[in-house]
Design a protein around this motif. Structure first.
Motif, PDB file in Angstrom:
ATOM      1  N   ARG A 176     -13.731  13.167  19.793  1.00 40.62           N
ATOM      2  CA  ARG A 176     -14.147  12.070  20.681  1.00 40.62           C
ATOM      3  C   ARG A 176     -14.660  10.893  19.858  1.00 40.62           C
ATOM      4  NH1 ARG A 176     -18.293  13.389  25.413  1.00 40.62           N
ATOM      5  NH2 ARG A 176     -16.401  14.377  26.259  1.00 40.62           N
ATOM      6  N   ALA A 177     -15.420  11.189  18.804  1.00 35.02           N
ATOM      7  CA  ALA A 177     -15.957  10.134  17.944  1.00 35.02           C
ATOM      8  C   ALA A 177     -14.834   9.380  17.234  1.00 35.02           C
ATOM      9  CB  ALA A 177     -16.928  10.724  16.925  1.00 35.02           C
ATOM     10  N   ALA A 178     -13.800  10.109  16.815  1.00 39.80           N
ATOM     11  CA  ALA A 178     -12.668   9.471  16.147  1.00 39.80           C
ATOM     12  C   ALA A 178     -11.946   8.516  17.087  1.00 39.80           C
ATOM     13  CB  ALA A 178     -11.708  10.538  15.631  1.00 39.80           C
ATOM     14  N   GLU A 179     -11.806   8.920  18.336  1.00 39.87           N
ATOM     15  CA  GLU A 179     -11.175   8.057  19.334  1.00 39.87           C
ATOM     16  C   GLU A 179     -12.003   6.792  19.546  1.00 39.87           C
ATOM     17  OE1 GLU A 179      -9.513   8.325  23.945  1.00 39.87           O
ATOM     18  OE2 GLU A 179     -10.894   9.856  23.166  1.00 39.87           O
ATOM     19  N   ARG A 180     -13.318   6.951  19.623  1.00 41.73           N
ATOM     20  CA  ARG A 180     -14.211   5.801  19.787  1.00 41.73           C
ATOM     21  C   ARG A 180     -14.152   4.883  18.569  1.00 41.73           C
ATOM     22  NH1 ARG A 180     -20.746   5.939  19.604  1.00 41.73           N
ATOM     23  NH2 ARG A 180     -21.156   3.831  20.306  1.00 41.73           N
ATOM     24  N   THR A 181     -14.096   5.486  17.387  1.00 42.80           N
ATOM     25  CA  THR A 181     -14.011   4.708  16.156  1.00 42.80           C
ATOM     26  C   THR A 181     -12.740   3.873  16.129  1.00 42.80           C
ATOM     27  OG1 THR A 181     -15.190   6.472  14.981  1.00 42.80           O
ATOM     28  CG2 THR A 181     -14.057   4.832  13.638  1.00 42.80           C
ATOM     29  N   PRO A 200     -23.310  -1.753   8.623  1.00 40.28           N
ATOM     30  CA  PRO A 200     -22.425  -1.441   7.498  1.00 40.28           C
ATOM     31  C   PRO A 200     -20.961  -1.292   7.905  1.00 40.28           C
ATOM     32  CG  PRO A 200     -24.432  -0.150   7.363  1.00 40.28           C
ATOM     33  CD  PRO A 200     -24.447  -0.816   8.706  1.00 40.28           C
ATOM     34  N   LEU A 201     -20.711  -0.651   9.054  1.00 38.94           N
ATOM     35  CA  LEU A 201     -19.330  -0.491   9.508  1.00 38.94           C
ATOM     36  C   LEU A 201     -18.726  -1.836   9.901  1.00 38.94           C
ATOM     37  CD1 LEU A 201     -16.879   1.181  10.198  1.00 38.94           C
ATOM     38  CD2 LEU A 201     -17.921   1.730  12.401  1.00 38.94           C
ATOM     39  N   CYS A 213     -17.420   7.628  13.707  1.00 38.57           N
ATOM     40  CA  CYS A 213     -18.697   7.478  14.422  1.00 38.57           C
ATOM     41  C   CYS A 213     -19.522   8.755  14.381  1.00 38.57           C
ATOM     42  CB  CYS A 213     -18.436   7.087  15.879  1.00 38.57           C
ATOM     43  SG  CYS A 213     -17.744   5.436  16.055  1.00 38.57           S
ATOM     44  N   LYS A 214     -18.916   9.847  13.968  1.00 39.93           N
ATOM     45  CA  LYS A 214     -19.601  11.145  13.922  1.00 39.93           C
ATOM     46  C   LYS A 214     -20.016  11.450  12.496  1.00 39.93           C
ATOM     47  CE  LYS A 214     -20.551  15.389  15.584  1.00 39.93           C
ATOM     48  NZ  LYS A 214     -21.230  15.900  14.380  1.00 39.93           N
ATOM     49  N   CYS A 232     -10.998   2.702  18.618  1.00 39.83           N
ATOM     50  CA  CYS A 232     -11.124   1.587  19.567  1.00 39.83           C
ATOM     51  C   CYS A 232     -12.012   0.484  18.991  1.00 39.83           C
ATOM     52  CB  CYS A 232     -11.689   2.079  20.891  1.00 39.83           C
ATOM     53  SG  CYS A 232     -10.597   3.174  21.810  1.00 39.83           S
ATOM     54  N   PHE A 233     -13.116   0.885  18.376  1.00 40.31           N
ATOM     55  CA  PHE A 233     -14.037  -0.079  17.770  1.00 40.31           C
ATOM     56  C   PHE A 233     -13.335  -0.904  16.699  1.00 40.31           C
ATOM     57  CE2 PHE A 233     -16.984  -1.164  14.349  1.00 40.31           C
ATOM     58  CZ  PHE A 233     -17.980  -1.839  15.023  1.00 40.31           C
ATOM     59  N   LEU A 234     -12.562  -0.244  15.845  1.00 39.93           N
ATOM     60  CA  LEU A 234     -11.866  -0.937  14.766  1.00 39.93           C
ATOM     61  C   LEU A 234     -10.745  -1.821  15.287  1.00 39.93           C
ATOM     62  CD1 LEU A 234     -11.727   1.993  12.188  1.00 39.93           C
ATOM     63  CD2 LEU A 234     -13.184  -0.045  12.078  1.00 39.93           C
ATOM     64  N   GLN A 235     -10.072  -1.356  16.321  1.00 40.91           N
ATOM     65  CA  GLN A 235      -9.006  -2.150  16.926  1.00 40.91           C
ATOM     66  C   GLN A 235      -9.563  -3.470  17.463  1.00 40.91           C
ATOM     67  OE1 GLN A 235      -5.736  -0.827  16.998  1.00 40.91           O
ATOM     68  NE2 GLN A 235      -5.076  -2.886  17.560  1.00 40.91           N
ATOM     69  N   GLU A 236     -10.735  -3.413  18.057  1.00 43.63           N
ATOM     70  CA  GLU A 236     -11.375  -4.617  18.586  1.00 43.63           C
ATOM     71  C   GLU A 236     -11.765  -5.585  17.477  1.00 43.63           C
ATOM     72  OE1 GLU A 236     -14.636  -3.036  20.744  1.00 43.63           O
ATOM     73  OE2 GLU A 236     -13.422  -2.356  22.451  1.00 43.63           O
ATOM     74  N   ARG A 237     -11.897  -5.068  16.263  1.00 42.24           N
ATOM     75  CA  ARG A 237     -12.261  -5.907  15.123  1.00 42.24           C
ATOM     76  C   ARG A 237     -11.069  -6.158  14.205  1.00 42.24           C
ATOM     77  NH1 ARG A 237     -16.054  -3.958  17.617  1.00 42.24           N
ATOM     78  NH2 ARG A 237     -18.136  -4.898  17.667  1.00 42.24           N
ATOM     79  N   ASN A 238      -9.893  -6.026  14.770  1.00 40.61           N
ATOM     80  CA  ASN A 238      -8.632  -6.398  14.118  1.00 40.61           C
ATOM     81  C   ASN A 238      -8.270  -5.545  12.911  1.00 40.61           C
ATOM     82  OD1 ASN A 238      -8.226  -8.625  15.950  1.00 40.61           O
ATOM     83  ND2 ASN A 238      -9.752  -9.775  14.776  1.00 40.61           N
ATOM     84  N   VAL A 239      -8.798  -4.327  12.851  1.00 43.41           N
ATOM     85  CA  VAL A 239      -8.332  -3.377  11.832  1.00 43.41           C
ATOM     86  C   VAL A 239      -7.258  -2.531  12.512  1.00 43.41           C
ATOM     87  CG1 VAL A 239      -8.963  -1.635  10.131  1.00 43.41           C
ATOM     88  CG2 VAL A 239     -10.641  -3.355  10.831  1.00 43.41           C
ATOM     89  N   ALA A 240      -6.064  -3.059  12.553  1.00 39.12           N
ATOM     90  CA  ALA A 240      -4.989  -2.431  13.331  1.00 39.12           C
ATOM     91  C   ALA A 240      -4.348  -1.264  12.592  1.00 39.12           C
ATOM     92  CB  ALA A 240      -3.920  -3.466  13.683  1.00 39.12           C
ATOM     93  N   ARG A 241      -4.361  -1.299  11.267  1.00 37.80           N
ATOM     94  CA  ARG A 241      -3.727  -0.220  10.494  1.00 37.80           C
ATOM     95  C   ARG A 241      -4.737   0.903  10.302  1.00 37.80           C
ATOM     96  NH1 ARG A 241      -2.088   1.855   5.466  1.00 37.80           N
ATOM     97  NH2 ARG A 241       0.149   2.325   5.433  1.00 37.80           N
TER      98      ARG A 241
END
Length: 240
Positions: free
Chosen positions: A159-164, A136-137, A18-19, A166-175
């Motif tokens: 902080r941006a990496a942590e937010r990223t 795009p993301l 996100c950064k 969480c965002f990906l986890q919510e969209r089922n990118v678990a790995r």
């Protein structure tokens, strides 16, 4: 490129954060070249719609006549957008459009990426995304098997990496895997502690650390990758 019926499934990897300014594009391009030098076929797709720069880092801007937008709008067939790098026959590239087209729906984007994935022509597909959370993301997350989250050793980037994540986890990118870029470690014990702190702060498993080296900045401006770098610290980092 020939279809490989018995080839293992192509891995689709998303490079993100996100950064902005953490070096996503540089890491993406150099890791792709390192894999290409290991005889792995890598297709790089620039997903920074409207602000593309992967072609510059690769030194392929003069050859980028078509882009993924041309494929999605069916102006050209998918294979016509692919550029084969002259330095390495295993490295391929598809450029991003200069502007975002509303016709680039999720379904249309997925069909093109899955087409490249299922062709059997590549071992890896790398999707390079812009900084921030946007269309795009979200499109890239819908097709990725794995996300490489790039972070530099600053509080804002962590902080941006942590937010990223969480965002990906919510969209089922678990790995998800963490790559620390631009790392300046002087003493071993202190460097180890800093790395552990970044991993714990982001809660993402570490896959690699790229040391800070001005050569990487200069190389990016010249379109040079790991096959031309002099710094063994950098080349070893990407090989690892």
């Amino acid at each position: 490129m020939e279809n490989g019926a018995l080839a293992p499934q192509t891995k689709v990897i998303l490079f993100t954060s996100c950064k902005g300014g953490v070096g996503k594009t540089t890491v993406c391009a150099n890791l792709a070249m390192s894999l290409a030098m290991m005889k792995k076929r890598v297709l790089l797709i620039d997903c920074d719609f409207g602000n593309r720069c992967l072609d510059l880092v690769l030194g392929l801007s003069d050859q980028s006549l078509y882009d993924i937008g041309d494929v999605i709008s069916r102006r050209i067939p998918p294979e016509q957008a692919i550029i084969q790098d002259e330095r390495n026959e295993n490295l391929y590239f598809v450029a991003a459009p200069y502007s975002f087209d509303n016709r680039m729906s999720k379904y249309a984007f997925q069909s093109i990426i899955y087409g490249y994935r299922d062709s059997g022509a590549f071992d890896f597909i790398f999707l390079d995304t812009p900084g921030g959370i946007g269309e795009p993301l979200m499109l890239s997350a819908s097709v990725a098997d794995t996300a490489y989250i790039i972070v530099s050793p600053t509080k804002a980037a962590i902080r941006a990496a942590e937010r990223t994540a969480c965002f990906l986890q919510e969209r089922n990118v678990a790995r998800q895997r963490l790559i620390i870029n631009k790392f300046c470690g002087d003493r071993a014990e202190r460097a180890k502690a800093e790395v552990i702190d970044m991993v714990e702060s982001t809660s993402v498993r570490l896959i690699g650390v790229v040391p800070y080296d001005p050569e990487l900045i200069y190389a990016g401006d010249e379109g040079a990758l790991t096959d031309e770098l002099f710094s063994r610290n950098l080349t070893h980092a990407f090989d690892n």
